[in-house]
Design an enzyme around this catalytic site. Structure first.
Site, PDB file in Angstrom:
ATOM      1  CG  HIS A 142       3.530  29.857  17.995  1.00 36.09           C
ATOM      2  ND1 HIS A 142       3.411  30.573  16.821  1.00 36.09           N
ATOM      3  CD2 HIS A 142       4.834  29.490  18.064  1.00 36.09           C
ATOM      4  CE1 HIS A 142       4.582  30.621  16.207  1.00 36.09           C
ATOM      5  NE2 HIS A 142       5.461  29.962  16.932  1.00 36.09           N
ATOM      6  CD  GLU A 195       8.098  32.392  16.319  1.00 39.06           C
ATOM      7  OE1 GLU A 195       8.361  31.225  15.982  1.00 39.06           O
ATOM      8  OE2 GLU A 195       7.682  32.693  17.463  1.00 39.06           O
ATOM      9  CG  HIS A 213       7.485  26.150  13.650  1.00 43.24           C
ATOM     10  ND1 HIS A 213       6.163  26.526  13.716  1.00 43.24           N
ATOM     11  CD2 HIS A 213       8.175  27.026  14.426  1.00 43.24           C
ATOM     12  CE1 HIS A 213       6.050  27.591  14.513  1.00 43.24           C
ATOM     13  NE2 HIS A 213       7.250  27.910  14.945  1.00 43.24           N
TER      14      HIS A 213
END
Length: 288
Positions: free
Chosen positions: A12, A241, A59
């Site tokens: 991503h 992640e 984020h």
């Protein structure tokens, strides 16, 4: 009843958004990465999902280091796109399914997960880039409803791979108990190995990435024996992640088969990957 028809794991990173915005899909640097999405798009077209449950990490858009929930679930009618994107334009809002969200939250809390429920939520590149990759012709008119599930991969202490696996199992049980007939696909986004700072900036571990891509299909519970520090050491500080992928895989309660995978390095100092998994109930497998 609702049915999880499968799952897709994807990188991503915001550099992908920049490439999309600049139409670089056929650029020699990017083509091997974007070519890996053809089979995923074909599978999605056949799967015809109604809802995407997006397991990703925020984020700093909704949560920062001073307030960082371990697990957060969106419970809104829509989710604002406020992606910094590094070139990906701010998009139309993503439609939610608040009724399914609350069903999910209620079941997760009953399963003793402490969930932050978000009735107002914005989404960044961790959410928006996969939506653009996997619905490239949507033009902001998204063909599915969405439910964001955000996992803390930023502020230690992080949830363990085992805890994320258990969360995924609980998500799967909750969705399959929903009384409305819906076809659900689970997205797990982020990674694979990468580190953006410190003395190991630019770190990529291809051997470990390929191990994870194989093991998450055939023996996912083996990954739950890893610690968070194992992930940091083997995949880099931001490679944690991969917890999003483990959660995604845990949600698949049926017989799982791999439809497609792709691995490509480098994309902005990150190992990029795609994985498509189909999920069949025992009854479906016997009928086939």
């Amino acid at each position: 009843m609702a049915q999880i028809v499968g799952a897709i794991a994807t990188s991503h990173i915001p550099a992908i958004g920049k490439a999309i915005a600049e139409n670089k899909q056929n650029d020699p640097y990017w083509k091997p990465f974007f070519d890996g999405y053809g089979p995923a798009l074909s599978w999605l077209k056949q799967a015809k999902p109604d809802v995407v449950v997006m397991i990703y990490n925020d984020h700093g858009l909704n949560f920062f280091l001073d307030k960082m929930p371990t697990f957060a679930v969106g419970a809104a009618a829509q989710y604002r796109s406020e992606d910094e994107g590094w070139g990906l334009p701010v998009l139309n809002s993503f439609p939610g399914d608040a009724a399914l969200s609350w069903h999910l939250i209620e079941h997760l809390v009953a399963d003793e997960f402490d969930i932050t429920s978000c009735q107002d939520m914005a989404v960044d590149h961790g959410f928006a880039v996969p939506m653009n990759l996997l619905f490239p012709n949507a033009g902001g008119q998204w063909p599915v409803k969405t439910i964001p599930v955000s996992i803390n991969t930023v502020q230690h202490p992080l949830p363990t791979p085992l805890r994320c696996w258990k969360l995924g199992r609980a998500i799967g049980r909750a969705i399959e108990s929903y009384p409305k007939d819906l076809r659900v696909v689970v997205f797990g986004t982020g990674g694979l190995s990468h580190q953006l700072d410190g003395t190991r900036a630019g770190f990529i571990n291809k051997k470990f990435d390929l191990y994870c891509l194989d093991t998450i299909v055939r023996d996912p519970e083996a990954l739950t024996k890893l610690s968070v520090m194992d992930l940091v050491r083997e995949a880099g500080a931001q490679g944690v992640e991969f917890l999003n992928w483990i959660t995604m895989r845990g949600a698949l309660l049926g017989q799982v088969s791999k439809i497609h995978s792709n691995y490509h390095i480098p994309i902005s100092n990150t190992a990029g990957a795609t994985l498509v998994l189909e999920n069949r109930t025992e009854a479906q497998s016997q009928a086939a």
